[in-house]
Design an enzyme around this catalytic site. Structure first.
Site, PDB file in Angstrom:
ATOM      1  N   ARG A 122       0.817  -1.239   0.000  1.00  0.00           N
ATOM      2  CA  ARG A 122       0.000   0.000   0.000  1.00  0.00           C
ATOM      3  C   ARG A 122       0.838   1.271   0.000  1.00  0.00           C
ATOM      4  O   ARG A 122       0.379   2.326   0.424  1.00  0.00           O
ATOM      5  CB  ARG A 122      -0.980   0.019   1.162  1.00  0.00           C
ATOM      6  N   LYS A 144       3.105  11.709 -10.449  1.00  0.00           N
ATOM      7  CA  LYS A 144       2.197  10.889 -11.266  1.00  0.00           C
ATOM      8  C   LYS A 144       2.939   9.621 -11.628  1.00  0.00           C
ATOM      9  O   LYS A 144       4.011   9.672 -12.242  1.00  0.00           O
ATOM     10  CB  LYS A 144       1.831  11.621 -12.551  1.00  0.00           C
ATOM     11  N   GLU A 186      10.146  20.119 -24.043  1.00  0.00           N
ATOM     12  CA  GLU A 186       9.364  20.339 -22.810  1.00  0.00           C
ATOM     13  C   GLU A 186       9.909  21.559 -22.054  1.00  0.00           C
ATOM     14  O   GLU A 186       9.173  22.250 -21.350  1.00  0.00           O
ATOM     15  CB  GLU A 186       9.401  19.099 -21.905  1.00  0.00           C
ATOM     16  N   LYS A 228       8.076  23.137 -12.897  1.00  0.00           N
ATOM     17  CA  LYS A 228       7.169  21.994 -12.691  1.00  0.00           C
ATOM     18  C   LYS A 228       6.790  21.900 -11.215  1.00  0.00           C
ATOM     19  O   LYS A 228       5.631  21.648 -10.866  1.00  0.00           O
ATOM     20  CB  LYS A 228       7.841  20.708 -13.190  1.00  0.00           C
ATOM     21  N   GLU A 238      -4.011  17.686 -10.225  1.00  0.00           N
ATOM     22  CA  GLU A 238      -4.511  18.093 -11.539  1.00  0.00           C
ATOM     23  C   GLU A 238      -5.988  18.482 -11.533  1.00  0.00           C
ATOM     24  O   GLU A 238      -6.780  18.025 -12.350  1.00  0.00           O
ATOM     25  CB  GLU A 238      -4.260  16.990 -12.579  1.00  0.00           C
ATOM     26  N   ARG A 242      -2.521  22.517 -13.192  1.00  0.00           N
ATOM     27  CA  ARG A 242      -1.566  21.565 -13.764  1.00  0.00           C
ATOM     28  C   ARG A 242      -1.818  21.313 -15.250  1.00  0.00           C
ATOM     29  O   ARG A 242      -0.913  20.926 -15.985  1.00  0.00           O
ATOM     30  CB  ARG A 242      -1.616  20.257 -12.957  1.00  0.00           C
ATOM     31  N   ASN A 246      -0.074  20.989 -20.495  1.00  0.00           N
ATOM     32  CA  ASN A 246      -0.486  20.303 -21.724  1.00  0.00           C
ATOM     33  C   ASN A 246      -0.370  21.174 -22.977  1.00  0.00           C
ATOM     34  O   ASN A 246      -0.825  20.780 -24.051  1.00  0.00           O
ATOM     35  CB  ASN A 246      -1.937  19.806 -21.588  1.00  0.00           C
ATOM     36  N   HIS A 249       0.256  19.707 -26.400  1.00  0.00           N
ATOM     37  CA  HIS A 249       0.084  18.262 -26.262  1.00  0.00           C
ATOM     38  C   HIS A 249      -1.162  17.707 -26.957  1.00  0.00           C
ATOM     39  O   HIS A 249      -1.193  16.513 -27.239  1.00  0.00           O
ATOM     40  CB  HIS A 249       0.093  17.858 -24.789  1.00  0.00           C
ATOM     41  N   HIS A 253       0.040  14.901 -29.145  1.00  0.00           N
ATOM     42  CA  HIS A 253      -0.360  13.491 -28.968  1.00  0.00           C
ATOM     43  C   HIS A 253      -0.945  12.921 -30.253  1.00  0.00           C
ATOM     44  O   HIS A 253      -0.721  11.754 -30.578  1.00  0.00           O
ATOM     45  CB  HIS A 253      -1.383  13.368 -27.833  1.00  0.00           C
ATOM     46  N   HIS A 265       8.228  11.850 -28.443  1.00  0.00           N
ATOM     47  CA  HIS A 265       7.192  12.659 -27.786  1.00  0.00           C
ATOM     48  C   HIS A 265       7.556  14.146 -27.833  1.00  0.00           C
ATOM     49  O   HIS A 265       6.731  14.979 -28.218  1.00  0.00           O
ATOM     50  CB  HIS A 265       7.036  12.174 -26.336  1.00  0.00           C
TER      51      HIS A 265
HETATM   52  N1  LIG Z   1       4.703  10.905 -14.736  1.00  0.00           N
HETATM   53  C1  LIG Z   1       4.675  12.008 -15.470  1.00  0.00           C
HETATM   54  O1  LIG Z   1       4.315  13.092 -15.021  1.00  0.00           O
HETATM   55  C2  LIG Z   1       5.135  11.912 -16.891  1.00  0.00           C
HETATM   56  C3  LIG Z   1       5.336  13.086 -17.625  1.00  0.00           C
HETATM   57  C4  LIG Z   1       5.812  12.989 -18.924  1.00  0.00           C
HETATM   58  C5  LIG Z   1       6.080  11.732 -19.478  1.00  0.00           C
HETATM   59  N2  LIG Z   1       5.864  10.617 -18.733  1.00  0.00           N
HETATM   60  C6  LIG Z   1       6.151   9.273 -19.280  1.00  0.00           C
HETATM   61  O2  LIG Z   1       7.550   9.184 -19.542  1.00  0.00           O
HETATM   62  C7  LIG Z   1       7.742   8.161 -20.524  1.00  0.00           C
HETATM   63  C8  LIG Z   1       8.775   8.630 -21.521  1.00  0.00           C
HETATM   64  O3  LIG Z   1       9.989   8.893 -20.856  1.00  0.00           O
HETATM   65  P1  LIG Z   1      11.384   8.884 -21.623  1.00  0.00           P
HETATM   66  O4  LIG Z   1      11.268   9.680 -22.865  1.00  0.00           O
HETATM   67  O5  LIG Z   1      12.411   9.224 -20.629  1.00  0.00           O
HETATM   68  O6  LIG Z   1      11.464   7.379 -22.139  1.00  0.00           O
HETATM   69  P2  LIG Z   1      12.264   6.069 -21.645  1.00  0.00           P
HETATM   70  O7  LIG Z   1      12.255   5.937 -20.186  1.00  0.00           O
HETATM   71  O8  LIG Z   1      11.725   4.949 -22.443  1.00  0.00           O
HETATM   72  O9  LIG Z   1      13.751   6.369 -22.137  1.00  0.00           O
HETATM   73  C9  LIG Z   1      14.004   6.527 -23.527  1.00  0.00           C
HETATM   74  C10 LIG Z   1      15.135   5.603 -24.000  1.00  0.00           C
HETATM   75  O10 LIG Z   1      16.364   6.140 -23.539  1.00  0.00           O
HETATM   76  C11 LIG Z   1      17.142   5.130 -22.898  1.00  0.00           C
HETATM   77  N3  LIG Z   1      17.914   5.831 -21.872  1.00  0.00           N
HETATM   78  C12 LIG Z   1      17.423   6.420 -20.759  1.00  0.00           C
HETATM   79  N4  LIG Z   1      18.389   7.065 -20.118  1.00  0.00           N
HETATM   80  C13 LIG Z   1      19.531   6.867 -20.824  1.00  0.00           C
HETATM   81  C14 LIG Z   1      20.873   7.297 -20.657  1.00  0.00           C
HETATM   82  N5  LIG Z   1      21.223   8.113 -19.668  1.00  0.00           N
HETATM   83  N6  LIG Z   1      21.789   6.892 -21.560  1.00  0.00           N
HETATM   84  C15 LIG Z   1      21.416   6.119 -22.615  1.00  0.00           C
HETATM   85  N7  LIG Z   1      20.164   5.679 -22.826  1.00  0.00           N
HETATM   86  C16 LIG Z   1      19.230   6.063 -21.939  1.00  0.00           C
HETATM   87  C17 LIG Z   1      16.141   4.134 -22.385  1.00  0.00           C
HETATM   88  O11 LIG Z   1      16.717   2.867 -22.229  1.00  0.00           O
HETATM   89  C18 LIG Z   1      15.067   4.175 -23.458  1.00  0.00           C
HETATM   90  O12 LIG Z   1      15.415   3.310 -24.499  1.00  0.00           O
HETATM   91  C19 LIG Z   1       6.386   7.879 -21.148  1.00  0.00           C
HETATM   92  O13 LIG Z   1       5.922   6.638 -20.701  1.00  0.00           O
HETATM   93  C20 LIG Z   1       5.504   9.004 -20.609  1.00  0.00           C
HETATM   94  O14 LIG Z   1       4.154   8.603 -20.461  1.00  0.00           O
HETATM   95  C21 LIG Z   1       5.420  10.688 -17.457  1.00  0.00           C
HETATM   96 ZN   LIG Z   2       5.037  15.960 -22.674  1.00  0.00          ZN
END
Ligand SMILES: NC(=O)c1ccc[n+]([C@@H]2O[C@H](COP(=O)([O-])OP(=O)(O)OC[C@H]3O[C@@H](n4cnc5c(N)ncnc54)[C@H](O)[C@@H]3O)[C@@H](O)[C@H]2O)c1
Ligand SMILES: [Zn+2]
Length: 363
Positions: A122, A144, A186, A228, A238, A242, A246, A249, A253, A265
């Site tokens: 939990r 999130k 971003e 942020k 949100e 918040r 977007n 976005h 998206h 993205h």
């Molecule tokens: N929680 C939130 O508020 C929030 C906000 C925005 C996005 N997200 C989520 O984040 C995700 C996308 O995140 P991302 O773009 O970081 O993707 P990711 O975590 O998949 O990383 C992208 C790629 O980079 C590689 N990588 C990561 N760090 C590295 C490093 N230092 N050196 C070499 N390779 C590296 C990873 O192995 C992966 O292949 C999505 O699922 C999205 O929904 C969440």
């Molecule tokens: Zn984004």
């Protein structure tokens, strides 16, 4: 590398936590664990690629080696199946309520490990160590967490704040150049909605940013985290404010979806901001000069400013209609009316979107 770093605080009452940003911010991990007090076990949940590159460095700062659970890199790991595997691994490791999870990797690691931390017994404590620009400026801050279902992204999850975020530039340094640059969109978004000075700062520090200069990146990432953090502190769950995050976005998206997630993205969000600016300018709500400034900055950061492949305007519109931000059958947009002045708009028409797509097609 020096041990200098900047600290930003996410002000959430009893859940307040620090974000440390710097060349070797991982050195703060023992302090963060000590400040949390009474931790039985540290469990690192890491993307396998990132673990191969950086696990040794992270383990080296800990007095006792942490237990490590890894998962295959990529969005497909943000699943209930992967979460269940991790729950079973935590059970095998007899992780108790005093265990602390460290999420090591990009946004996927943060969302997945954060969700596991939110749910295990939990809810146990966790620390974010984002290793992508996107995760550092966005995903790791704000609490999130979640996983995807076949029917949609992020449909299952929880608000669960970390106890600390460590943005370590030496870990981010191995990021492929394209992934690095995509995350900068971003940052442009944050500047446009909340901090016009930061937009100017980008323009003035372009070559330092593109050269990954550690001083410039520390400043850039800390300023983004502060934006942020302020938005999250004002609207943790949100309910309103918040949503300004977007900007770009709704179209972004739609582009991401229509390009089958082959365009990053951040690249899609950059195109989304340009497209949404086009609509705002056409309505007389935004100065053309501001729209040009944002487009020119994205181009200078070597992000796409024209659609790489033509898209059918009707397909863009129907994809916008599926966006989960929509309420009561209306398509919701967030754009800016001036730098630092985001606005929520729910009366955009198919024809306006078609004009924006045509402009983006032409570049
Ligand atoms: N929680 C939130 O508020 C929030 C906000 C925005 C996005 N997200 C989520 O984040 C995700 C996308 O995140 P991302 O773009 O970081 O993707 P990711 O975590 O998949 O990383 C992208 C790629 O980079 C590689 N990588 C990561 N760090 C590295 C490093 N230092 N050196 C070499 N390779 C590296 C990873 O192995 C992966 O292949 C999505 O699922 C999205 O929904 C969440
Ligand atoms: Zn984004």
């Amino acid at each position: 590398m020096t041990d200098t770093f900047q600290t930003v605080t996410v002000d959430l009452g009893a859940r307040t936590y620090p974000i440390h940003v710097g060349p070797a911010a991982r050195n703060m991990l023992p302090d963060c664990l000590a400040n949390a007090g009474d931790i039985s076990d540290v469990v690192i949940i890491a993307d396998q690629t990132v673990a191969n590159l950086h696990l040794e460095r992270v383990q080296a700062v800990l007095e006792q080696p942490a237990r490590v659970l890894t998962f295959p890199p990529g969005e497909a790991s943000k699943s209930l199946t992967r979460a269940e595997t991790l729950f079973n691994e935590l059970a095998d490791a007899r992780a108790d309520r005093k265990a602390c999870i460290v999420a090591l990797g990009g946004g996927v690691a943060g969302d997945l490990a954060g969700f596991v931390a939110a749910s295990w017994l939990r809810g146990i404590r966790f620390i974010q160590m984002p290793t992508t620009i996107l995760a550092a400026v966005d995903a790791s801050v704000g609490g999130k967490t979640g996983v995807n279902l076949a029917t949609g992204k992020n449909l299952v999850g929880a608000f669960h704040q970390p106890i600390a975020v460590l943005v370590d530039l030496e870990l981010i340094a191995t990021l492929p150049e394209e992934t690095f640059r995509a995350g900068l969109a971003e940052s442009v978004k944050h500047a446009a909605i909340r901090d016009p000075d930061l937009l100017t700062w980008h323009e003035q520090h372009l070559s330092a940013i593109l050269k990954h200069d550690p001083t410039a990146l520390t400043e850039l990432l800390a300023r983004n985290c502060a934006i942020k953090a302020a938005v999250v502190a004002a609207d943790e769950r949100e309910a309103g404010l918040r949503a300004i995050l977007n900007y770009g976005h709704t179209l972004g998206h739609a582009f991401e979806h229509l390009y089958n997630y082959q365009l990053a993205h951040g690249e899609c969000v950059g195109l989304g901001m340009i497209g949404e600016n086009t609509i705002a300018v056409a309505r007389g709500e935004l100065d053309l000069a501001v729209a040009h400034r944002i487009r020119d900055l994205l181009a200078a950061l070597r992000l796409p400013v024209a659609l790489p492949e033509p898209l059918e305007p009707a397909a863009v519109w129907s994809t916008c209609q599926l966006d989960k931000k929509n309420r009561a059958g209306k398509v919701n947009f967030v754009w800016i009316r001036a730098l630092g002045e985001p606005a929520r708009v729910d009366n955009v028409t198919a024809a306006e979107v078609a004009d924006a797509v045509a402009t983006l097609q032409a570049g």
